[in-house]
Design a protein around this motif. Sequence first.
Motif, PDB file in Angstrom:
ATOM      1  N   SER A  66      11.598 -42.410  86.848  1.00  0.00           N
ATOM      2  CA  SER A  66      10.902 -42.106  85.595  1.00  0.00           C
ATOM      3  C   SER A  66       9.562 -41.504  85.955  1.00  0.00           C
ATOM      4  O   SER A  66       8.970 -41.818  86.980  1.00  0.00           O
ATOM      5  CB  SER A  66      10.735 -43.372  84.752  1.00  0.00           C
ATOM      6  OG  SER A  66       9.991 -44.333  85.459  1.00  0.00           O
ATOM      7  N   GLY A  67       9.085 -40.623  85.085  1.00  0.00           N
ATOM      8  CA  GLY A  67       7.825 -39.933  85.329  1.00  0.00           C
ATOM      9  C   GLY A  67       6.647 -40.896  85.343  1.00  0.00           C
ATOM     10  O   GLY A  67       6.572 -41.824  84.561  1.00  0.00           O
ATOM     11  N   GLY A  68       5.726 -40.658  86.239  1.00  0.00           N
ATOM     12  CA  GLY A  68       4.533 -41.491  86.322  1.00  0.00           C
ATOM     13  C   GLY A  68       3.303 -40.721  85.963  1.00  0.00           C
ATOM     14  O   GLY A  68       2.190 -41.048  86.350  1.00  0.00           O
ATOM     15  N   GLU A  69       3.514 -39.641  85.225  1.00  0.00           N
ATOM     16  CA  GLU A  69       2.373 -38.758  84.888  1.00  0.00           C
ATOM     17  C   GLU A  69       1.652 -39.197  83.656  1.00  0.00           C
ATOM     18  O   GLU A  69       2.081 -39.695  82.725  1.00  0.00           O
ATOM     19  CB  GLU A  69       2.878 -37.336  84.712  1.00  0.00           C
ATOM     20  CG  GLU A  69       3.478 -36.822  85.999  1.00  0.00           C
ATOM     21  CD  GLU A  69       4.109 -35.441  85.805  1.00  0.00           C
ATOM     22  OE1 GLU A  69       3.667 -34.678  84.947  1.00  0.00           O
ATOM     23  OE2 GLU A  69       5.045 -35.148  86.549  1.00  0.00           O
TER      24      GLU A  69
END
Length: 69
Positions: A66-69
């Motif tokens: 999953s994106g961590g941005e």
Amino acid sequence: MNAVYTPKEEWKKGYHSVLVAELGLLLNREGLTPMLYADQANSDSNRVYRNIGFTSCGTIAEIAFSGGE
């Protein structure tokens, strides 16, 4: 080969077996090694694949991030 699909009304007529077997032979004639990704939970299709000469060589794991941005 992946996502080989046969509509339910066409099951048990041999279309799936012929298609996968012929494609495997074509790839062999071209000097390529056919690889088939199959659902381990589908015992019917796995039996078909064994009957036409495929062997189990391992398991593929699907990993998602999953994106961590």
